[in-house]
Design an enzyme around this catalytic site. Structure first.
Site, short mmCIF file in Angstrom:
data_model
loop_
_atom_site.label_atom_id
_atom_site.label_comp_id
_atom_site.label_asym_id
_atom_site.label_seq_id
_atom_site.Cartn_x
_atom_site.Cartn_y
_atom_site.Cartn_z
N HIS A 309 -11.84 -7.46 11.33
CA HIS A 309 -12.43 -8.55 10.92
C HIS A 309 -13.89 -9.07 11.60
CE1 HIS A 309 -13.39 -12.17 8.30
NE2 HIS A 309 -12.85 -11.71 7.48
N ASP A 366 -7.32 -7.74 3.28
CA ASP A 366 -7.07 -6.80 2.31
C ASP A 366 -6.08 -5.77 2.55
OD1 ASP A 366 -9.33 -7.45 0.85
OD2 ASP A 366 -10.66 -6.55 2.30
#
Ligand code: ACO
Length: 432
Positions: A309, A366
């Protein structure tokens, strides 16, 4: 004593003020730098630039912290629902019973898409990308509600409550209609008596003569998924909404721009990429070992999707919640999804592997959200659209902050020009 900063250019020091946020976040205020020195700050991609002060969301990527209006995401995920969290994000406080009811009522009243707007759908090929349809149909709200979209901050803020409710409610209805249009199914209209997520699932999955009634755990899972996406500080799409809003463009136009930004695979598209990755591992009969070995080669194309991320360097707090909820939902629905088994193996293997550990690569939101959406019956092509429904409150809150800031100025970054220096116009030799 408050710390100070200065920048030394040549043999001269220029003092710069320092700013500190309520959570101790620090910044050097360079707003006068260019005027005083002729220099600008270069920060490609703005990774080190604060573009605004905001009271909506606090994110500490090093420590895996995400709070909306001060409230930790873990508490919201377990105690709140999407509509209540949307209210909190937009208006700053949790609603009391009366305000919650009034907000819910506004959403219900504005759920339907008027006949004139319905005709817009027919102008698209049935294979049109859902996000392209969503962004343009949401942009058309400015044409359908010109009184709420005057491109004048003062006037648009006066009708903000209505415009915000229309946006949240209609983005969801438009999403369901896109799904049905693409499948060649007749539209199902919203029901006044259904809660937000139940209504969405009803509009998506009702069959001829067979009303779809969502199981409570199904509606709960969707609620949580939307809630977890409701806002995420100054990400690509939210920064886009603020940029567009800073020109005094109305809420509908700014949200539509946010949807466009979200459609890119590096932002909103990763959830479908995770599912495609898991499916290809399954189809190839791999248990994930070969994929992990390939992901460690460092090629962007072979990355372990759903890992890493841009700001979380420890863990993504949303990923933990989604991971648990995913397992819970599948158990409750009695679904044995082989992709979940692959995802868990991949996670376990990656979290023991020095390549991922040393680079601080952990599962992001996700990684498991695609498996939840699959269990809900939502096709991969609609994953990013679901993300957009969830992110709408965050975009709205950020637009409002821009519109309501009396000291705000238009977003207008600078650049370092690297093109040709001045040269004369010379007609090309082959031009008559
Ligand atoms: N798999 C394998 N290696 C990776 C991955 C990954 N998913 N992510 C990063 N790396 C490696 C890079 O190759 C790089 O290695 P190196 O130091 O040997 O060159 C190192 O880790 C750092 O990578 P960066 O690209 O600098 O990380 P950055 O912070 O810029 O990227 C990003 C973050 C884009 C999310 C990245 O981790 C990625 O591509 N992940 C997969 C896509 C994904 O899941 N995106 C969803 C993000 S969450 C969201 O948007 C809601």
């Amino acid at each position: 004593m408050a710390p100070t900063a200065s920048i030394r250019l040549g043999d001269k020091d220029y003092p710069l003020p320092v700013m500190v946020g309520t959570e101790g976040e620090k910044a050097v205020d360079v707003r006068k730098l260019r005027a005083e020195t002729g220099y600008i700050c270069y920060d490609q991609g703005y990774g080190n630039t604060g573009s605004c002060e905001s009271a909506i969301t606090y994110l500490d990527g090093d420590n895996g912290i995400l709070r909306h209006r001060g409230i930790p995401i873990e508490q919201l995920a377990h105690k709140s629902d999407f509509v209540e969290t949307a209210y909190l994000i937009i208006y700053g406080e949790l609603p009391n019973a009366e305000k919650r009811k009034a907000f819910g009522m506004l959403l219900r009243q504005h759920a339907a898409i008027e006949t004139q707007m319905q005709r817009i759908f027919e102008g698209y090929p049935t294979k049109a990308p859902p996000m392209a349809m969503l962004s343009s149909i949401v942009a058309s709200l400015a044409a359908h509600y010109p009184d709420l979209a005057t491109n004048n901050f003062e006037k648009d803020l006066a009708s903000f409550e209505l415009a915000a409710a229309i946006t949240i409610s209609k983005v969801r209805t438009i999403a369901a209609m896109i799904y049905r249009y693409q499948k060649g199914l007749p539209y199902v209209f919203p029901k006044q008596d259904l809660p937000f997520c139940d209504n969405f699932l009803h509009m998506m999955f009702t069959e001829p003569y067979k009303d779809y009634v969502a199981e409570p755990e199904v509606a709960r899972a969707l609620n949580m998924l939307l809630l977890l996406h409701a806002d995420h500080e100054q990400n690509c799409s939210t920064a886009t909404v603020r940029t567009v809003g800073s020109s005094a463009a109305n809420l509908f136009t700014a949200v539509s721009a946010g949807i466009c930004a979200l459609s890119g695979p590096l932002h909103g598209g990763a959830n479908s990429a995770v599912l495609q990755m898991l499916q290809s591992i399954y189809d190839e009969g791999d248990d994930g070992t070969r994929f992990i070995a390939a992901a460690k080669q460092g090629s962007k194309a072979g990355r372990l999707m759903g890992f890493g991320h841009a700001v979380y360097r420890n863990f993504d707090p949303r990923a933990r919640i989604v991971g648990e909820a995913c397992e819970d939902l599948l158990n409750k629905l009695g679904i044995k999804d082989p992709l979940l088994a692959i995802a868990k193996k991949l996670e376990e293997a990656a979290l023991k592997d020095d390549y991922f550990l040393s680079r601080k690569l952990y599962p992001n939101v996700d990684f498991y959200s695609g498996i939840i959406m699959r269990a809900l019956g939502i096709p991969v092509s609609m994953f990013t659209v679901i993300f957009a429904i969830g992110r709408t409150p965050g975009w709205i809150a950020n637009w409002r902050e821009v519109a309501a800031n009396p000291k705000g100025r238009i977003y207008r970054p600078r650049q370092i020009y690297v093109g040709p220096v001045k040269r004369d116009y010379v007609l090309m030799a082959d031009r008559p």
